[in-house]
Design an enzyme around this catalytic site. Structure first.
Site, short mmCIF file in Angstrom:
data_model
loop_
_atom_site.label_atom_id
_atom_site.label_comp_id
_atom_site.label_asym_id
_atom_site.label_seq_id
_atom_site.Cartn_x
_atom_site.Cartn_y
_atom_site.Cartn_z
N GLU A 1 4.83 4.63 4.81
CA GLU A 1 3.52 4.84 5.40
C GLU A 1 2.41 4.39 4.46
O GLU A 1 2.51 4.52 3.24
CB GLU A 1 3.33 6.32 5.76
CG GLU A 1 3.30 7.23 4.55
CD GLU A 1 3.16 8.70 4.93
OE1 GLU A 1 2.93 8.97 6.13
OE2 GLU A 1 3.27 9.55 4.04
N CYS B 171 0.35 -4.10 3.81
CA CYS B 171 1.15 -3.16 4.59
C CYS B 171 0.90 -3.27 6.08
O CYS B 171 1.84 -3.23 6.89
CB CYS B 171 0.89 -1.74 4.11
SG CYS B 171 1.31 -1.47 2.37
N GLN C 16 2.58 -6.25 7.40
CA GLN C 16 4.02 -6.07 7.43
C GLN C 16 4.46 -5.18 8.59
O GLN C 16 5.48 -5.44 9.23
CB GLN C 16 4.49 -5.47 6.09
CG GLN C 16 4.40 -6.45 4.93
CD GLN C 16 5.02 -5.87 3.67
OE1 GLN C 16 5.20 -4.66 3.55
NE2 GLN C 16 5.35 -6.74 2.73
N GLU D 163 3.92 7.58 0.96
CA GLU D 163 2.67 6.85 0.73
C GLU D 163 2.55 6.38 -0.71
O GLU D 163 2.97 7.05 -1.65
CB GLU D 163 1.50 7.77 1.06
CG GLU D 163 0.13 7.21 0.79
CD GLU D 163 -0.41 6.35 1.92
OE1 GLU D 163 -0.97 5.28 1.61
OE2 GLU D 163 -0.28 6.74 3.08
N ARG E 116 3.96 3.92 -2.51
CA ARG E 116 5.23 3.74 -3.23
C ARG E 116 5.72 5.07 -3.79
O ARG E 116 6.31 5.15 -4.86
CB ARG E 116 5.10 2.69 -4.34
CG ARG E 116 4.74 1.30 -3.84
CD ARG E 116 5.15 0.20 -4.80
NE ARG E 116 4.55 0.30 -6.09
CZ ARG E 116 3.36 -0.21 -6.43
NH1 ARG E 116 2.66 -0.87 -5.53
NH2 ARG E 116 2.88 -0.08 -7.64
N THR F 65 -1.28 -3.38 -10.52
CA THR F 65 -0.74 -2.24 -9.78
C THR F 65 0.38 -1.52 -10.54
O THR F 65 0.52 -0.30 -10.45
CB THR F 65 -0.24 -2.70 -8.39
OG1 THR F 65 0.22 -1.56 -7.67
CG2 THR F 65 0.90 -3.71 -8.49
N ASP G 49 7.75 2.23 -9.02
CA ASP G 49 8.04 2.56 -7.63
C ASP G 49 8.83 3.86 -7.61
O ASP G 49 9.93 3.93 -8.16
CB ASP G 49 8.85 1.43 -6.98
CG ASP G 49 8.94 1.53 -5.48
OD1 ASP G 49 8.85 2.65 -4.95
OD2 ASP G 49 9.12 0.48 -4.81
N ARG H 265 9.87 5.47 -4.87
CA ARG H 265 10.52 5.69 -3.58
C ARG H 265 12.04 5.78 -3.68
O ARG H 265 12.65 5.18 -4.55
CB ARG H 265 10.14 4.57 -2.60
CG ARG H 265 8.68 4.58 -2.21
CD ARG H 265 8.33 3.39 -1.36
NE ARG H 265 8.46 2.13 -2.10
CZ ARG H 265 8.17 0.93 -1.59
NH1 ARG H 265 7.77 0.84 -0.34
NH2 ARG H 265 8.31 -0.15 -2.33
N LYS I 200 15.29 -2.26 -2.03
CA LYS I 200 15.66 -1.68 -0.74
C LYS I 200 17.09 -2.06 -0.36
O LYS I 200 17.86 -1.23 0.12
CB LYS I 200 14.70 -2.15 0.34
CG LYS I 200 13.29 -1.58 0.21
CD LYS I 200 12.41 -2.06 1.36
CE LYS I 200 11.00 -1.47 1.24
NZ LYS I 200 10.12 -1.91 2.35
#
Length: 391
Positions: free
Chosen positions: A230, A244, A247, A269, A271, A291, A303, A305, A331
């Site tokens: 998200e 985003c 994408q 949210e 990452r 970033t 990251d 996630r 991923k």
């Protein structure tokens, strides 16, 4: 930690430890104190963020011999220390550190490095479970990953919230594993009329996560799949700082073209650092950091996630093999590690603009995303055109 118990309808319901982690995280967000239990040992913690900009709050933290400050290796590295990424460090605290406001200096990402230098050399990496749990609990609370740890005899009234160390460390995986579908409906979209949305809810009552099904991907041998985290600013506000929104909508259009597909809309949210911390990272980027460095300056990994929840959702949809729409090798690696076969990668590339050009370059150069950035130069309308190409 025990598995979630089942209610009379056969659905998982949260165990007491899971609810205790939730309560402890809310307590930290409100500036309160939490007691971490590790066997017979106990430690109390205060989120350092609750002390920032409030000298009275910092002065109210009692000094007890053995008090330490827990920080991430990323945060210490941003302050000039040769610290190891994804490690937790402890800095011993003195009464003067508390009295002179040094905690806020060390944890506040807006503080000049020179002010933080006097006690940095004392930082030591640690495997103490309570320190790891303290930093993790701050992340679960959406706070900066830093905490003051006090010996448990520092208890003051009122009694602090209490939680087991292992319960904190197991929380993410347990709640992701407990996701179950709770509702489904057909939702025609502007770009895709044959769409169903399935809502998944974890047993602890946390935020729902969603599967957007175009056509009937569960009937395909290897449907097109997209894992989309998200992004309030990009998905809903049309922010130009990221790609985003492009994408999200581009993935749905691609699935319509293919005739089917599944997009998982995941509650992670920024990452995995949350919207408030993402906005802090944007502020640091405006001051010249990219970033990756902005995340490290806040104390987070590049990251944060994890895609265990995505694999749980795919399995319950009856999908065990996918073609993944992504440029991110992490991923692919995580899905395969967690038991979902990735039959192939489908590139997912969009034109850059004057605001996200450097962001995309950083993703390619520093985060390993499968992109090439070819001297992007904005045009008069701010778009660079399709200058990103697959490696």
């Amino acid at each position: 930690m025990e598995n979630p118990k089942m209610d009379v309808a056969g659905e998982p319901r949260p165990s007491a430890p899971v609810l205790a982690v939730q309560y402890a995280a809310r307590t930290l967000r409100a500036g309160g104190r939490v007691r971490l239990r590790d066997g017979d040992q106990g430690t109390e913690l205060v989120a350092t963020e609750s002390l920032l900009g409030d000298p009275q709050a910092e002065a109210a933290v009692p000094y007890v011999r053995g008090s330490v400050l827990a920080l991430s290796g990323e945060r210490l590295a941003s302050l000039g220390l040769p610290a190891e990424a994804q490690a937790t460090y402890l800095l011993p605290l003195t009464r003067n550190d508390l009295a002179q406001g040094r905690l806020a200096v060390l944890a506040d990402p807006t503080t000049p490095v020179a002010q933080a230098s006097p006690i940095l050399a004392l930082a030591e990496p640690t495997s103490r479970a309570d320190a790891l749990a303290a930093v993790e609990l701050c992340k679960l609370a959406g706070l900066l990953p830093s905490a003051v740890l006090l010996p448990s005899q520092a208890t003051a009234s009122p009694e602090p919230a209490a939680i087991g160390v292992n319960d904190v460390l197991a929380y993410r995986r347990l709640t992701a594993s407990s996701l179950r579908p709770v509702s489904e409906a057909r939702v025609p979209l502007a770009d895709a009329e044959d769409v169903r949305i399935v809502s998944f809810r974890p047993a602890d009552g946390g935020p729902d996560q969603f599967a957007i099904l175009v056509g009937a991907p569960e009937r395909q041998a290897a449907p097109l799949a997209r894992l989309h985290s998200e992004c309030f600013t990009g998905d809903f506000l049309g922010s130009l700082r990221c790609d985003c929104g492009d994408q999200l909508r581009g993935a749905i259009r691609r699935m319509v073209h293919e005739g089917n597909g599944v997009l998982l809309y995941l509650a992670q949210e920024g990452r995995g650092i949350g919207l408030a911390n993402k906005l802090r990272a944007y502020l640091l980027q405006d001051r010249g950091l990219d970033t990756v460095d902005a995340n490290h300056h806040l104390g987070f990994a590049n990251d944060e996630r994890d895609y265990w929840a995505a694999t749980a959702m795919l399995r319950q949809l009856g999908i065990g093999r996918v073609r993944l729409l992504t440029n991110n090798p992490a991923k692919i690696a995580q899905l395969e590690r967690y038991g979902i076969e990735v039959a192939g990668r489908v590139p997912h590339i969009f034109a850059a603009n004057a605001h996200n050009r450097d962001y995309l370059r950083t993703k390619a150069v520093r985060s390993g995303h499968m992109l090439e950035v070819d001297d992007l130069q904005p045009t008069k309308n701010g778009s660079t055109g399709p200058r990103l190409s697959v490696i």
